[in-house]
Design an enzyme around this catalytic site. Sequence first.
Site, short mmCIF file in Angstrom:
data_model
loop_
_atom_site.label_atom_id
_atom_site.label_comp_id
_atom_site.label_asym_id
_atom_site.label_seq_id
_atom_site.Cartn_x
_atom_site.Cartn_y
_atom_site.Cartn_z
N ARG B 263 89.01 -44.50 40.48
CA ARG B 263 87.61 -44.25 40.84
C ARG B 263 86.88 -43.83 39.58
O ARG B 263 86.99 -42.69 39.14
CB ARG B 263 87.59 -43.12 41.89
CG ARG B 263 86.28 -42.92 42.60
CD ARG B 263 86.31 -41.64 43.41
NE ARG B 263 86.06 -40.49 42.56
CZ ARG B 263 86.52 -39.26 42.78
NH1 ARG B 263 87.30 -39.02 43.83
NH2 ARG B 263 86.23 -38.27 41.96
N HIS B 267 83.26 -38.88 43.49
CA HIS B 267 83.60 -39.24 44.87
C HIS B 267 82.37 -39.80 45.59
O HIS B 267 82.38 -40.89 46.13
CB HIS B 267 84.16 -38.03 45.61
CG HIS B 267 84.20 -38.19 47.09
ND1 HIS B 267 84.99 -39.15 47.70
CD2 HIS B 267 83.55 -37.55 48.10
CE1 HIS B 267 84.81 -39.09 49.02
NE2 HIS B 267 83.93 -38.14 49.28
N TYR B 276 86.94 -31.30 37.91
CA TYR B 276 88.39 -31.30 38.20
C TYR B 276 89.19 -32.36 37.43
O TYR B 276 90.39 -32.44 37.57
CB TYR B 276 88.64 -31.44 39.70
CG TYR B 276 87.87 -32.57 40.37
CD1 TYR B 276 88.32 -33.89 40.28
CD2 TYR B 276 86.69 -32.33 41.08
CE1 TYR B 276 87.63 -34.92 40.89
CE2 TYR B 276 85.99 -33.36 41.70
CZ TYR B 276 86.46 -34.65 41.61
OH TYR B 276 85.78 -35.67 42.20
#
Lengths: 332, 376
Positions: B263, B267, B276
């Site tokens: 990805r 998100h 993160y």
Amino acid sequence: MPRTEKQIKDGLTLVDAINEALAQEMERDSRVVCLGEDVGLNGGVFRVTEGLQKRFGPDRVIDSPLSESGIMGTSIGLAMAGMRPVPEIQFEGFMGPAYDQLVNHAARFRNRTRGSLTVPLTVRVPWGGGIHAPEFHSDSPEAIYIHNPGMKVVCASTPTDAKGLLLSAIRDPDPVIFFEPKRVYRSYREQVPEEEYTIPLGKAKVLAEGTDVTMITWGANVFQCLEAIDQLPEDLSVELIDLRTLNPLDWDTVCASAEKTGRVVIVQEAAKTCSLASEIMATIMERCFLNLKAPVQRVCGFDTIMPYAKLELDYLPSPKIIVEATEQVAAY
Amino acid sequence: MPVRTAYQAKIEFLQILDEHGHYDAKLAPPGTEGVLTDEQAVFLYERMIECRRLDEIAFTLQRSGRMYTYPQNKGQEAAALGSGFAMRKGTDWLVPCYRENAALFLHGLPMHLVFLHWMGDERGNAIPAGVNVTPIAIPIGTQMLHATGMAWAFKMRKDDRCVITYFGDGATSEGDFHEAMNFATTFNVPAIFFCQNNQWAISVPREQQMASETVAQKALAYGAQCVQVDGNDIFAVYKATYDARERARAGGGVTLIEAVTYRLGDHTTADDARRYRNSEEVEAWQSKDPLIRLRKFITAKGLWDDAKQAAIEEKAKAMVAEVVKKSEGIEKPSTDEMFNFLYAQIPEELRKQRDTLRTHSLGLDPAQAGLRAGSH
């Protein structure tokens, strides 16, 4: 399947009537399939699907894996792809794992796709207490599913109603939860028309007409109420309403009766708080306020976890308590 | 008594086009079944560009307050397109998650519907008849059971259709993944489980999501076929899906395809992945971008040049502008829309509620709001 001699002589039980309805509908409509835990070879733990697998084959009466979300989720897919699945959740206490698929998916597809995908399924669920079953086998969770939009909720109390309501449910274009009161499964017989017939969803039945007090109930409590009426003084005229369909609810029948008598008792097995009884009281207050002669009374289960078998009958509404509540309302 | 081996398995990894644009002709001889032709490779590259541009515009629309939330598809176009292209348009069904836009478009879903959906409009899910896709699935993993049920129905009806369902690595932790795999294999339905393993479930990395080496091996527990593919290699994705589809059609069972991808974006627009994951990791994957390698490949084959690139970019720009115009040009739905699609026939009580909202007397009983049953 031809009826047995006993069935011809004494009538059908609730189990017999549902079984006959399923068989007739499977015969009529090849899209109808039954699936669930032990519904095939074993005929279901209550024998509601007895003989159906033998008659229609294992591809239409399907022993599924032990997997409630799986049963519900695949039934949604089956329904969207043109079948008419009739899944069974073995006991209402096992609806938890299926809740997400039922409430968040079965109930929402039509709305979220603006009608382009629909879920015509009928989930049959043995429901309620009174048969000394183990824990998680005696609950009355109907309010949860009434509260969530997009599904219809039915609770049939008699064999004749069960047959006609189930056929309507299976033919309904939307998901229907069909609660079957276990306590009535084999405790009551009546003559049921042999041919197929439907009873419209959303219509309550006035079991007894009366002018003094309205009694509103559904499921096995219909029989507790009938017993209570027998014990009440003969000059007290009680109108007994069996709701039959819990969503959509037949408010016209409920409110017309409340307006007529001005005194209402609601009887349910489920816990009191935030229950269907609460909703009925609220609506009667909204719509019939000026006709009321007494506060609406509820006879409910307690706001406790359904006790195990030993205390079960202390939890469930009894004819005695229903009599007391009715007398109070009548005397107010 | 010697201990015998009760079960043994290996997981194959398929890569045909590597990140440098090198093509393994031994694995995928041109002209054979399941191998993309030059023409198809160019066609799919163009769709990739379109989808990437659409993705970028969606992001800017959200940032400027014209869209509520949007999950970028960036970096996963080969996985969506290669698998979607292997499914027969108008025959097979796609049951997606939300990072397969390119596959949905390929199967005829009008692009502006996806925008409408993320703009907070159910009409974005009003799938036109004949377009065999289910709506974007927001809760994780639930759609796999629907796909299984649909495939089961096709099998019951002896209807030659397959169903592919998409989900991410995180979804394999959900019970519904396991229940769906178990139903699908037990009843041997024509379903393909396509996992876009993009390494991250919002902020949780794959290795914190599961202890298994691969996602693919989870299929073994259910008796399904499985393969791991380079998800940024459209040739590998297409071949694996094509083979799985043919196997499913022949009654040969369920396949779990694990497409290893990444990805590249956050998100969703509500997420900030910098919190993160480190930039080195992202940069390493950027060089494996499926668009870069496919362009290298078609350029080396003489099928592509800068002029063609400029032309498709121009075309994509115009197309995207049209999609924005269409999705923004539609009027706000009437409040009736909240009520009209709950049931095939609107129940009386809902009809009354709908009518009270029309008169802005929300919460009041229609009788009290001066409305009488039957007046609308």
